[in-house]
Design a protein around this motif. Sequence first.
Motif, PDB file in Angstrom:
ATOM      1  N   GLY A  64       0.826  -1.209   0.000  1.00  0.00           N
ATOM      2  CA  GLY A  64       0.000   0.000   0.000  1.00  0.00           C
ATOM      3  C   GLY A  64       0.851   1.245   0.000  1.00  0.00           C
ATOM      4  O   GLY A  64       0.623   2.191  -0.751  1.00  0.00           O
ATOM      5  N   TRP A  65       1.864   1.240   0.839  1.00  0.00           N
ATOM      6  CA  TRP A  65       2.739   2.397   0.949  1.00  0.00           C
ATOM      7  C   TRP A  65       3.459   2.651  -0.355  1.00  0.00           C
ATOM      8  O   TRP A  65       3.522   3.781  -0.838  1.00  0.00           O
ATOM      9  CB  TRP A  65       3.730   2.156   2.082  1.00  0.00           C
ATOM     10  N   ASN A  66       4.012   1.594  -0.957  1.00  0.00           N
ATOM     11  CA  ASN A  66       4.768   1.758  -2.192  1.00  0.00           C
ATOM     12  C   ASN A  66       3.886   2.178  -3.364  1.00  0.00           C
ATOM     13  O   ASN A  66       4.373   2.701  -4.351  1.00  0.00           O
ATOM     14  CB  ASN A  66       5.503   0.451  -2.556  1.00  0.00           C
ATOM     15  N   SER A  67       2.577   1.906  -3.262  1.00  0.00           N
ATOM     16  CA  SER A  67       1.701   2.240  -4.380  1.00  0.00           C
ATOM     17  C   SER A  67       1.433   3.744  -4.459  1.00  0.00           C
ATOM     18  O   SER A  67       1.008   4.247  -5.489  1.00  0.00           O
ATOM     19  CB  SER A  67       0.385   1.482  -4.272  1.00  0.00           C
ATOM     20  N   ILE A  68       1.707   4.462  -3.365  1.00  0.00           N
ATOM     21  CA  ILE A  68       1.397   5.896  -3.340  1.00  0.00           C
ATOM     22  C   ILE A  68       2.061   6.631  -4.496  1.00  0.00           C
ATOM     23  O   ILE A  68       1.439   7.433  -5.196  1.00  0.00           O
ATOM     24  CB  ILE A  68       1.841   6.511  -1.992  1.00  0.00           C
ATOM     25  N   ILE A  69       3.334   6.317  -4.742  1.00  0.00           N
ATOM     26  CA  ILE A  69       4.074   7.030  -5.785  1.00  0.00           C
ATOM     27  C   ILE A  69       3.461   6.774  -7.168  1.00  0.00           C
ATOM     28  O   ILE A  69       3.401   7.664  -8.018  1.00  0.00           O
ATOM     29  CB  ILE A  69       5.564   6.650  -5.731  1.00  0.00           C
ATOM     30  N   PHE A  70       2.944   5.534  -7.379  1.00  0.00           N
ATOM     31  CA  PHE A  70       2.321   5.232  -8.669  1.00  0.00           C
ATOM     32  C   PHE A  70       0.960   5.917  -8.790  1.00  0.00           C
ATOM     33  O   PHE A  70       0.583   6.373  -9.860  1.00  0.00           O
ATOM     34  CB  PHE A  70       2.180   3.720  -8.855  1.00  0.00           C
ATOM     35  N   ILE A  71       0.233   5.957  -7.674  1.00  0.00           N
ATOM     36  CA  ILE A  71      -1.065   6.650  -7.699  1.00  0.00           C
ATOM     37  C   ILE A  71      -0.848   8.113  -8.057  1.00  0.00           C
ATOM     38  O   ILE A  71      -1.576   8.699  -8.869  1.00  0.00           O
ATOM     39  CB  ILE A  71      -1.778   6.511  -6.341  1.00  0.00           C
ATOM     40  N   LEU A  89      -0.176   8.367 -11.668  1.00  0.00           N
ATOM     41  CA  LEU A  89      -1.396   8.157 -12.453  1.00  0.00           C
ATOM     42  C   LEU A  89      -2.293   9.389 -12.455  1.00  0.00           C
ATOM     43  O   LEU A  89      -2.980   9.679 -13.439  1.00  0.00           O
ATOM     44  CB  LEU A  89      -2.179   6.975 -11.894  1.00  0.00           C
ATOM     45  N   SER A  90      -2.275  10.118 -11.312  1.00  0.00           N
ATOM     46  CA  SER A  90      -3.184  11.264 -11.232  1.00  0.00           C
ATOM     47  C   SER A  90      -2.776  12.367 -12.190  1.00  0.00           C
ATOM     48  O   SER A  90      -3.545  13.279 -12.454  1.00  0.00           O
ATOM     49  CB  SER A  90      -3.219  11.791  -9.794  1.00  0.00           C
ATOM     50  N   SER A  91      -1.544  12.275 -12.707  1.00  0.00           N
ATOM     51  CA  SER A  91      -1.112  13.335 -13.613  1.00  0.00           C
ATOM     52  C   SER A  91      -1.426  13.020 -15.082  1.00  0.00           C
ATOM     53  O   SER A  91      -1.066  13.774 -15.968  1.00  0.00           O
ATOM     54  CB  SER A  91       0.394  13.567 -13.439  1.00  0.00           C
ATOM     55  N   VAL A  92      -2.068  11.858 -15.314  1.00  0.00           N
ATOM     56  CA  VAL A  92      -2.414  11.532 -16.706  1.00  0.00           C
ATOM     57  C   VAL A  92      -3.480  12.522 -17.187  1.00  0.00           C
ATOM     58  O   VAL A  92      -4.479  12.757 -16.507  1.00  0.00           O
ATOM     59  CB  VAL A  92      -2.946  10.095 -16.804  1.00  0.00           C
TER      60      VAL A  92
END
Lengths: 544, 317
Positions: B191-198, B201-204
């Motif tokens: 969960g913690w590591n996914s933050i950077i990918f989220i 993604l929000s910048s798409v």
Amino acid sequence: MRKKSILALVLAGCLTGLSLTGCSSKGNSSDVGNDSSNTPEGKTKLKAIIVKHSLTKDVTQMKWLAEIEEKANVEIEWQQISADWDQKKSALFASGEIPDLLFNATSNSDFVQFNGLFEDLGPLIEKDAPNIQKMFSEHPELKTLATQIDGKLYGTPRYKGIWPGSTASMFINKTWLDNLGLQVPTTWDELETVLLAFREGDPNQNGDKTDEIPMDFNPIGWDFTPKLLLGSLGLPLSNGASDGYFTEGAQVKNFYVDERFKTLMQFLQKLYSQNLISKEVVTQDYSKYQSVARGNGTTAKVGFTWGWETGDRFGNELKDQYVTLPQLKQHADSTNELYWSNDYYYQNYGSNAVSVSARSKNKEAAMRFIDGFYEPVVSLQVLFGGMNDTDKGIKDNGDGTYAILPPADASLDPGSWKWTNSFADNGPMYIADALKDKVTLGSDMQNVLKEKAVYDELLNKADEKSNVYPQNFMKYSTEDTNTLAMNQANVNNITDQKWANWLTTKVDIEKEWAAYVASVNSSGLEQNLQIRQKAYDEYLSTLK
Amino acid sequence: MKPAQTTVPHQTLRGNGWLRRQAGHYQLWLMVLPAVIYIAIFCYGPMYGIQLAFREFDFSKGLTGGEWAGFKYFEQYFNSPMFWPTLRNTFIIAFFSILLGFPMPILLALVVNSIRSNRRKRILQTTVYMPYFISTVVLVALLQIMLSPTTGLIDGFLKALHLIPADTNLIGDPGAFVPVYVISAIWQACGWNSIIFIAALSSVDAQQYDAARIDGANRWQTVWHVEIPAILPTIIILLIMNMGSILSVGFEKTFLMQNSLNKPVSEVISTYVFNVGVKSNQFSFGSAVGLFNTLINFTFLMLANALAKKTSKISLM
């Protein structure tokens, strides 16, 4: 706005400056702990570190300790440590800045590794320590124990003399045996039958046939383990046999590569495969080991196990169900000499109770203070708690005899009370032999001695000069210390995993044995045995 | 936008030109200063200790005072019977940690990103990154309790469903060590590591989604052709950085989970350094083994970087 940001900058600058000076000031703080200033009352100020048991209360609240300080005219600033000392000390010692006094914090290998950090106490003892001198004249072996290979004495020893000669006892649940109409086992074969009956029946009579654990123990290298059954096979263990070392006929050997260990492992493997040994015997920690044996309220769960004392092992509710089991024979017709681990030195002699920093500027005062602990009646208080109304550890009967008081805190058992209330076994002490008969011990120690009496005959049989190996007394050079440590890490790595693997699987031990022994020997065991033999021979020559 | 300074005439670049130019950005330098000081003190400063690996440590002479020993301690490690087992165990644990542990946060980020309801998204995100805050000691204690072969909740569950044989001891069995280690690590850090990918993604750009939808892309095709390419640079950079620590298998967790039964697979380089170097005071030997470990990490980092540069033009250096 402008002002604020300047303020922030100044603050940031200060912080950075602080963190830098924090590092650079290390160089000139070498006189920490060497402060020769005296208190207004003219007492000498000293710094001390003590590595104590986790139960032990704040030492500054011990009145008997304040009395020693008072008498030696010193004021001690204590630093108290009760966990992870092994990991902390490398860093502290390597920094070179240690307090004046170190209680229970040093080991022989530290003196080798940190050469020059600790003071040679020999000359100081001759000059300022009448109590320690008296101890050395009454027990010269204590001086041997404390003297290092370079002839110097960096730590003072401790001596109790009232502890039993064996650490572990073997216990079996007598109530279970009676419920099933069984006799107390005297051989391995009978033990197996009994364990099978424990598994099959419902000896604790709670209607559940599956909650009984016939046999439980610690990992093999620890204290309370089936390694003690090696004594059934004529193998004389002694002094905890740490890392497997023992002596037989004046030869240093290691049981991990002894044929008799193979026999024991085959027996244990057979028991395990029949589901007679706890499944968690390898993986549980000590606290779980303890709590399982204490059962559920009044329902016992463990049938056969090892421990220090029934009260400690099974709790007050269950302790009366268990009896101490004498050493077993392998088979009814076996002719092996029986032994029980002779741990007298391990239990009663200790080294390195106190060390002194070589940089301390008040070594005379430090020695005066240390010597205070070794006055026999004071030592008694170090071990059991103060002889006064605050500490409530010991009662002075007024006629030269003393009685250890029951815990003033009713919620504690006598053992826990002792560890809470005083330095206990970790302190510097000399209980003079002349004092031993004049002390009435607490109920726990009386019980320990009573329970362990079944082993007395076997213990007395152990030959001091050939079958007892006090590892504490051995001294090694720097090079040997390093070789021993490095080899031992490699050896342990094999032995540690092999016994566990043999116990829990069905592999043919006979088939793997030769290859296993060869790999252990080549990992450094042979070399370690040679080094140890050299030191043991030297030790024997001092025994006369 | 290009910085105005590039138009400064050539002659001012001489002498103190560069410094003078930077003086214009003093706020930026001030901001980065604490980090520079921190790294200098805590990362570069202690590096002088590396020489200990080539010296005989002598306490009385300090860290830099001992006799030179050359590669003695390295040879000692390479020749020791523990060399191959520790290296192999470290590799196996590291390999599976990356193989299984690296894609999971990406998948999780894609899932979280596709949830429409903001409330549900927040609940899911909070739930999955809470375990990250459990300390290793507590986590291992939890594992010991949950996986105990007699009273363990998870152990009992798996056995009841016949997913594992009835005589398995999940905390002792050498075969179970790596799966337990890796799966619990994923549970804890995913969960913690996914933050950077989220965040990536929000910048798409929303227009890309619209364009994809107009082109008739379904949900999977959107993920494959829009979202993954958008976060690919992030993925590659993180993968390179993870490769750099491939052999730094967490000491704490391995050490705490170690017992006599699983030791054949759980003795890794870091626990070996602790057992020999710290516990037996063999500082020089410990430094040598540690340095060897770092060298391998460095090699992997450079390899991964070069590979990424060659194939996708994305790299750290």
